[in-house]
Scaffold this active site. Structure first.
Site, PDB file in Angstrom:
ATOM      1  N   CYS A  15      39.734 -32.819  51.439  1.00 49.17           N
ATOM      2  CA  CYS A  15      40.033 -33.625  52.553  1.00 49.17           C
ATOM      3  C   CYS A  15      40.705 -33.089  53.471  1.00 49.17           C
ATOM      4  O   CYS A  15      41.134 -33.511  54.578  1.00 49.17           O
ATOM      5  CB  CYS A  15      40.733 -34.751  51.786  1.00 49.17           C
ATOM      6  SG  CYS A  15      39.508 -36.108  51.040  1.00 49.17           S
ATOM      7  N   ASP A  53      39.153 -47.908  53.617  1.00 45.83           N
ATOM      8  CA  ASP A  53      38.579 -46.954  53.010  1.00 45.83           C
ATOM      9  C   ASP A  53      37.087 -47.052  52.716  1.00 45.83           C
ATOM     10  O   ASP A  53      36.445 -46.125  52.714  1.00 45.83           O
ATOM     11  CB  ASP A  53      39.079 -46.905  51.589  1.00 45.83           C
ATOM     12  CG  ASP A  53      40.596 -46.701  51.267  1.00 45.83           C
ATOM     13  OD1 ASP A  53      40.987 -45.541  51.752  1.00 45.83           O
ATOM     14  OD2 ASP A  53      41.244 -47.542  50.921  1.00 45.83           O
ATOM     15  N   ASP A  93      36.740 -44.390  47.244  1.00 44.33           N
ATOM     16  CA  ASP A  93      36.725 -45.631  48.393  1.00 44.33           C
ATOM     17  C   ASP A  93      36.412 -46.813  47.753  1.00 44.33           C
ATOM     18  O   ASP A  93      36.990 -47.593  48.472  1.00 44.33           O
ATOM     19  CB  ASP A  93      35.947 -45.165  49.440  1.00 44.33           C
ATOM     20  CG  ASP A  93      36.803 -43.633  50.078  1.00 44.33           C
ATOM     21  OD1 ASP A  93      37.905 -43.704  50.111  1.00 44.33           O
ATOM     22  OD2 ASP A  93      36.094 -42.969  51.083  1.00 44.33           O
ATOM     23  N   SER A 143      19.420 -33.567  52.432  1.00 40.45           N
ATOM     24  CA  SER A 143      19.796 -32.091  52.319  1.00 40.45           C
ATOM     25  C   SER A 143      19.584 -31.476  53.622  1.00 40.45           C
ATOM     26  O   SER A 143      18.429 -31.615  54.310  1.00 40.45           O
ATOM     27  CB  SER A 143      19.482 -31.451  51.220  1.00 40.45           C
ATOM     28  OG  SER A 143      17.876 -31.365  51.118  1.00 40.45           O
TER      29      SER A 143
END
Length: 351
Positions: A15, A53, A93, A143
């Protein structure tokens, strides 16, 4: 040839990769979705108004969807551990809103020409292990070929609309309780310099892979008014979000803060992150620190947490119940760290 380390690809891990709070505010200021979405979509119970969040959308009187996404670059070199940390952080979250996760989708960006498929497979396996522990499937994803390894999840959950816990509903007189010890960013800085021992690494992994499962049970307590999780903006940053949203002053007592083993010594030795400095530059003007606050203490307060703990704002009469919930879920270091009171929307720290 020495083996490639995942963290060597990362300009910032975990983070600590987050855009600085003041820069993010500047980016979002005046955007159409910021100013119009609440009026246009009345069933959107939680949007971007207070930096909550996750988003929450009401389906009916008993059900609302909780939706969030979180991803970042490696904070550790072990691919399985990286996958576990990233998945745990993303699911947090949902728990922080009082929700229960239903399923997730994977977000994967990898330097395909530099990382072997087996390494990437281990990252995904780490995420799968956390999803299994949470009792949900990873049902798909997306991806891309990217210059830095990126992994995370889109998480979908469900919550009773009456039990949604915003970060803007704190009340004067509330007690602030933190569920996990601080110091993940300091650990990560020490790890990069070879200064984190094996015990410290294990403590880091144990903290960052512990799912914030108390969230839904805490949301059922009438005395719990507001909740968030402490991540990239540090304790001060997320405490300030709660203070701003609630229109109150958050008082934090440094001496009460739970810390990971050895964090104070590492901070005093200078093992801090660039994100900590950026955090203070972003919101330091809204924080009152005593003159006796040392630089290392300030660094802990602004330290970016990856997969950090829940920060709960509750009535004084509910403190024992809140600590009881944390205890039943194995969060033995959860403790009272401060309170909210009437005053300017700021944070005041005592040491």
């Amino acid at each position: 040839m020495p083996a490639l380390r995942l963290t060597q690809f990362s300009h910032g891990g975990g983070c600590g990769c987050k855009i600085a709070p003041n820069v993010l505010q500047e980016i979002l200021a005046g955007t159409p979705f910021a100013s119009r979405v609440a009026a246009a979509f009345p069933d959107l119970l939680v949007g971007i108004e207070h930096g909550d969040d996750a988003a929450v959308y009401k389906l009916n009187e008993r059900q609302a969807v909780v939706a969030t996404t979180d991803f970042f670059m490696p904070i550790v070199d072990d691919p399985f551990d990286f996958g576990r940390i990233a998945a745990t952080n993303a699911l947090s979250d949902v728990y922080a809103m009082g929700g229960r996760p239903l399923f997730a989708l994977a977000i994967v960006g990898m330097p395909i020409d530099k990382l072997a498929p087996a390494v990437i497979r281990e990252i995904l396996a780490g995420g799968e292990a956390v999803a299994q522990a949470a009792g949900i499937p990873i049902a798909g994803g997306h991806s891309i070929d990217a210059p830095e390894p990126i992994y995370g999840l889109v998480c979908i959950g469900v919550v009773d609309p009456a039990r949604v816990k915003k970060n803007s509903a704190g009340q004067a007189g509330d007690i602030l309780i933190l569920g996990k010890p601080l110091g993940v960013g300091i650990y990560s800085a020490a790890l990069k310099k070879g200064a984190l021992d094996a015990a410290g690494y294990q403590a880091m992994i144990a903290a960052t892979t512990r799912l914030n499962t108390p969230g839904p049970e805490l949301a059922e307590l009438a005395g719990v008014h507001a909740m968030t999780d402490v991540t990239g903006f540090g304790l001060l940053g997320h405490g300030l979000e709660l203070a701003r949203g609630s229109g109150l002053t958050a008082h934090l007592e440094f001496s009460r803060l739970p810390l990971l083993p050895g964090v104070a010594a590492l901070a005093q030795a200078g093992h801090t992150t660039g994100a900590s400095t950026r955090n203070w530059a972003s919101y330091g003007g809204e924080v009152a620190l005593p003159g006796t606050c040392a630089d290392w203490q300030s660094a802990i307060l602004t330290d970016p947490q990856t997969s950090g703990g829940l920060l709960v704002s509750c009535a004084a009469a509910s403190v024992d119940a809140v600590l009881g919930v944390f205890g039943r879920h194995g969060f033995d270091q959860a403790c009272v760290i401060g309170h909210l009171e009437t005053g300017a929307a700021q944070a005041v720290v005592s040491v």
